[in-house]
Scaffold this motif. Structure first.
Motif, PDB file in Angstrom:
ATOM      1  N   ALA A 124       0.829  -1.212   0.000  1.00 12.90           N
ATOM      2  CA  ALA A 124       0.000   0.000   0.000  1.00 12.90           C
ATOM      3  C   ALA A 124       0.859   1.255   0.000  1.00 12.90           C
ATOM      4  N   ASN A 125       1.879   1.295   0.864  1.00  6.92           N
ATOM      5  CA  ASN A 125       2.717   2.486   0.951  1.00  6.92           C
ATOM      6  C   ASN A 125       3.554   2.674  -0.305  1.00  6.92           C
ATOM      7  N   ALA A 126       4.117   1.576  -0.823  1.00  2.00           N
ATOM      8  CA  ALA A 126       4.950   1.671  -2.033  1.00  2.00           C
ATOM      9  C   ALA A 126       4.137   2.169  -3.224  1.00  2.00           C
ATOM     10  N   ARG A 127       2.941   1.635  -3.380  1.00  2.00           N
ATOM     11  CA  ARG A 127       2.096   2.058  -4.508  1.00  2.00           C
ATOM     12  C   ARG A 127       1.666   3.508  -4.371  1.00  2.00           C
ATOM     13  N   ALA A 128       1.328   3.922  -3.152  1.00  2.00           N
ATOM     14  CA  ALA A 128       0.886   5.306  -2.933  1.00  2.00           C
ATOM     15  C   ALA A 128       2.015   6.294  -3.229  1.00  2.00           C
ATOM     16  N   ILE A 129       3.223   5.988  -2.751  1.00  2.00           N
ATOM     17  CA  ILE A 129       4.370   6.871  -2.988  1.00  2.00           C
ATOM     18  C   ILE A 129       4.704   6.925  -4.469  1.00  2.00           C
ATOM     19  N   ALA A 130       4.713   5.755  -5.118  1.00  2.00           N
ATOM     20  CA  ALA A 130       5.002   5.711  -6.552  1.00  2.00           C
ATOM     21  C   ALA A 130       3.990   6.532  -7.340  1.00  2.00           C
ATOM     22  N   ALA A 131       2.739   6.534  -6.884  1.00  5.20           N
ATOM     23  CA  ALA A 131       1.675   7.260  -7.590  1.00  5.20           C
ATOM     24  C   ALA A 131       1.858   8.769  -7.477  1.00  5.20           C
ATOM     25  N   TYR A 132       2.074   9.296  -6.243  1.00 10.56           N
ATOM     26  CA  TYR A 132       2.149  10.754  -6.143  1.00 10.56           C
ATOM     27  C   TYR A 132       3.469  11.316  -6.666  1.00 10.56           C
ATOM     28  N   LEU A 133       4.524  10.492  -6.690  1.00 12.88           N
ATOM     29  CA  LEU A 133       5.777  10.935  -7.296  1.00 12.88           C
ATOM     30  C   LEU A 133       5.801  10.682  -8.802  1.00 12.88           C
ATOM     31  N   GLN A 134       4.779   9.944  -9.280  1.00 12.16           N
ATOM     32  CA  GLN A 134       4.661   9.618 -10.702  1.00 12.16           C
ATOM     33  C   GLN A 134       5.925   8.944 -11.227  1.00 12.16           C
ATOM     34  N   ILE A 135       6.379   7.928 -10.485  1.00 10.67           N
ATOM     35  CA  ILE A 135       7.591   7.206 -10.860  1.00 10.67           C
ATOM     36  C   ILE A 135       7.311   6.322 -12.071  1.00 10.67           C
ATOM     37  N   THR A 136       8.211   6.354 -13.051  1.00 12.81           N
ATOM     38  CA  THR A 136       8.083   5.542 -14.255  1.00 12.81           C
ATOM     39  C   THR A 136       9.422   4.871 -14.548  1.00 12.81           C
ATOM     40  N   PRO A 137       9.453   3.945 -15.517  1.00  8.58           N
ATOM     41  CA  PRO A 137      10.717   3.304 -15.890  1.00  8.58           C
ATOM     42  C   PRO A 137      11.769   4.257 -16.457  1.00  8.58           C
ATOM     43  N   THR A 138      11.391   5.492 -16.757  1.00  7.14           N
ATOM     44  CA  THR A 138      12.379   6.449 -17.257  1.00  7.14           C
ATOM     45  C   THR A 138      13.138   7.146 -16.127  1.00  7.14           C
ATOM     46  N   ASP A 139      12.733   6.915 -14.879  1.00  5.48           N
ATOM     47  CA  ASP A 139      13.372   7.591 -13.750  1.00  5.48           C
ATOM     48  C   ASP A 139      14.679   6.926 -13.335  1.00  5.48           C
ATOM     49  N   LYS A 140      15.629   7.775 -12.950  1.00  4.18           N
ATOM     50  CA  LYS A 140      16.901   7.339 -12.357  1.00  4.18           C
ATOM     51  C   LYS A 140      17.035   8.072 -11.025  1.00  4.18           C
ATOM     52  N   VAL A 141      17.023   7.332  -9.943  1.00  2.00           N
ATOM     53  CA  VAL A 141      16.977   7.925  -8.601  1.00  2.00           C
ATOM     54  C   VAL A 141      18.268   7.603  -7.857  1.00  2.00           C
ATOM     55  N   LEU A 142      18.923   8.637  -7.369  1.00  3.14           N
ATOM     56  CA  LEU A 142      20.131   8.460  -6.571  1.00  3.14           C
ATOM     57  C   LEU A 142      19.743   8.334  -5.105  1.00  3.14           C
ATOM     58  N   CYS A 143      20.104   7.230  -4.463  1.00  2.60           N
ATOM     59  CA  CYS A 143      19.696   6.977  -3.084  1.00  2.60           C
ATOM     60  C   CYS A 143      20.888   6.648  -2.201  1.00  2.60           C
ATOM     61  N   GLY A 144      21.080   7.465  -1.166  1.00  2.58           N
ATOM     62  CA  GLY A 144      22.101   7.193  -0.163  1.00  2.58           C
ATOM     63  C   GLY A 144      21.492   6.908   1.197  1.00  2.58           C
ATOM     64  N   LEU A 145      20.168   6.832   1.253  1.00  2.97           N
ATOM     65  CA  LEU A 145      19.487   6.544   2.513  1.00  2.97           C
ATOM     66  C   LEU A 145      19.627   5.058   2.834  1.00  2.97           C
ATOM     67  N   PRO A 146      19.904   4.711   4.079  1.00 11.04           N
ATOM     68  CA  PRO A 146      20.052   3.289   4.430  1.00 11.04           C
ATOM     69  C   PRO A 146      18.744   2.529   4.289  1.00 11.04           C
ATOM     70  N   PHE A 147      18.820   1.365   3.662  1.00 10.30           N
ATOM     71  CA  PHE A 147      17.622   0.560   3.426  1.00 10.30           C
ATOM     72  C   PHE A 147      17.068  -0.074   4.704  1.00 10.30           C
ATOM     73  N   HIS A 148      17.854  -0.083   5.783  1.00  9.07           N
ATOM     74  CA  HIS A 148      17.358  -0.695   7.011  1.00  9.07           C
ATOM     75  C   HIS A 148      16.472   0.263   7.811  1.00  9.07           C
ATOM     76  N   PHE A 149      16.236   1.471   7.294  1.00 10.18           N
ATOM     77  CA  PHE A 149      15.282   2.388   7.900  1.00 10.18           C
ATOM     78  C   PHE A 149      14.098   2.588   6.961  1.00 10.18           C
ATOM     79  N   SER A 150      12.995   3.049   7.510  1.00 10.24           N
ATOM     80  CA  SER A 150      11.757   3.069   6.733  1.00 10.24           C
ATOM     81  C   SER A 150      11.813   3.996   5.524  1.00 10.24           C
TER      82      SER A 150
END
Length: 504
Positions: free
Chosen positions: A189-215
């Motif tokens: 539910a949370n993943a789909r909601a976030i993907a929807a309002y950010l309008q994430i598509t396969p054309t996106d390239k996202v740089l992430c340095g946030l640790p995956f062990h946190f929410s």
């Protein structure tokens, strides 16, 4: 009804097998490769019973991602551990979770001490070779399958929406760890909601340095990989100019950060010096960001959308967001609830009037199952179907939410939450310390830093250097107090409770 992140991931991986999924240390894993690796980890864990807890002690890497999705695919519960923690805390969490397996990087600095601490109490230990580059996926799968003639194919198991899938520890954990148990439905539910309002598509390239062990980091991982986007994994932001150059050279379209991330970038660099014309959006969560900082971001990146977000681990990650089109008119707000999420501001069980401050309460498909093995604590936080966040806030006449403070005493150091009690327990073991109290103080870069006020025993020396060394030995680096002061007594109420607000 069956639903899990793995179902969404499997669908997109089949649609885009050759698309890049993860970039790390010069190597790229495609969606087909990642799907293959997830299947191999699922096969390695096939003997574990449904609902078995599996600890993950692996830094951000494709290997972590494959292991995480593999655990969920196997019908188990992923328990990601903070790779910056000490063996004493890690072993306590593994024991508290009752883990049936541990997946780990054997080169982790605490691995030797951790294996000694847990002994033979964990039935299955899987060690990974975090090999970078193009051969990383092949090495990962080969290590898991051994001499098997064929690799196991990812199999979609029937999993109930309410079945547990992940457990996240919310703090450095004192003698009573607090594990937030999240279901398949929560994550999806949370993943789909976030993907929807950010309008994430396969054309996106996202740089992430946030640790995956946190929410927050976990939500970035989930929302992008069910959308077919590419994640570029960054180890840290110690060299902000290099980070910005990478964003420029790679044509990054999305960048998530906490207030300290943006303070670092803005404090050391001029963002307009870099060609970030492809940067479609920024997201900010993990604590409030000063309005001046938001304005500076908008000035230097006028064509980039800025999303201000609010949530907590108990709500999987996200409860509300302020859309970019409202940023100027509602500066300081954390926006409106996600679709399907309800938010009320209450005091003494009743909804308060517009503009009045009360506790923020929420309900929706993203609200946790509860705290692991903490029924009393769960019943305090989950009441009448509502999550009582412990945060104070108010709503304006148009329903926009504003945060006014925290009802709890956790300290927000960058992306981390630190328990004052944990730091106090360590300081109390230093020779000559009679009493100690810890609080958070304002910090321009980190949001908050840790301050300790110590009352020494009579005749004991004020050994500041020794105290700092003691903390570094027993605490993760971000938990070491930045400020240490000595006092004759601690401020207390008439009932004997320490008045933390006076310490600052």
């Amino acid at each position: 009804m069956s639903a899990s992140l793995v179902h969404d991931f499997d669908w997109i991986a089949r649609q885009l097998p050759d698309a890049p999924a993860l970039s790390w240390h010069g190597g790229v894993w495609t969606y087909a490769q990642l799907r293959r690796a997830v299947g191999c980890m699922q096969g390695r864990l096939r003997e574990l019973p449904p609902g078995a807890r599996v600890a993950l002690l692996v830094r951000n890497s494709p290997h972590y991602v494959a292991s995480y999705f593999g655990v969920i695919a196997a019908g188990c519960v992923a328990v990601p551990l903070n790779v910056q923690e000490r063996a004493s805390v890690l072993s306590r969490q593994i024991e508290h979770a009752g883990c049936d397996a541990v997946i780990a990087d054997p080169l982790h600095q605490e691995w030797g001490a951790l294996t000694a601490a847990i002994g033979a109490t964990v039935p299955l230990v899987v060690t990974l070779d975090l090999q970078p580059g193009p051969a990383g996926c092949d090495a990962f799968c080969a290590a898991l399958t051994g001499e098997a003639a064929t690799e196991p194919e990812l199999t979609l198991l029937e999993r109930q929406v309410e079945a547990p899938a992940m457990m996240i520890y919310t703090s450095g954990t004192t003698s009573r760890p607090k594990g937030v148990l999240l279901s398949n439905g929560n994550l999806v539910a949370n993943a789909r909601a976030i993907a929807a309002y950010l309008q994430i598509t396969p054309t996106d390239k996202v740089l992430c340095g946030l640790p995956f062990h946190f929410s927050y980091g976990s939500s970035v991982l989930n929302s992008n990989l069910i959308s077919g986007a590419q994640l570029l994994l960054e180890d840290n932001f110690a060299f902000p100019q290099q980070t910005l150059k990478k964003m420029q050279d790679e044509g990054v379209t999305g960048f998530p950060g906490v207030p300290s991330t943006f303070a670092l970038l803005l404090g050391r660099c001029q963002l307009s010096d870099f060609d970030l014309s492809k940067l479609r959006y920024l997201t900010q969560a993990g604590g409030s960001m000063p309005r001046a900082q938001i304005e500076k971001l908008r000035q230097q990146l006028p064509h980039t959308q800025v999303f201000i977000m609010y949530g907590q681990t108990e709500a999987t990650a996200r409860l509300s967001y302020l859309a970019p089109e409202h940023l100027e008119a509602k500066l300081g707000s954390v926006g409106m609830p996600l679709p399907g999420v309800e938010i009320e501001v209450r005091s003494e069980g009743k909804v308060v009037a517009t503009g009045e401050i009360g506790e923020i309460c929420a309900r929706g498909p993203n609200v946790m199952l509860g705290y692991w093995r903490e029924p009393e604590l769960t019943s305090q936080v989950l009441r009448d179907g509502w999550l009582h966040t412990g945060d104070l806030g108010h709503v304006d006449s148009e329903g926009f939410l504003y945060i006014d403070g925290r009802a709890v005493e956790m300290i927000k150091v960058g992306a981390f939450r630190v328990s004052p009690q944990e730091v106090e327990e360590v300081l109390a073991t230093f020779p000559g310390v009679q009493e100690v109290a810890v609080t958070g103080v304002a910090d321009e870069v980190l949001g908050q830093s840790i301050k300790a006020v110590i009352v020494l025993r009579e005749g004991a020396p004020a050994d500041l250097r020794g105290i700092k060394a003691h903390c570094r030995q027993h605490l993760a680096s971000y938990k070491v107090p930045k400020i240490v002061e000595f006092a004759a007594a601690l401020p207390r109420t008439s009932s004997g409770k320490v008045q933390r607000f006076k310490l600052a």
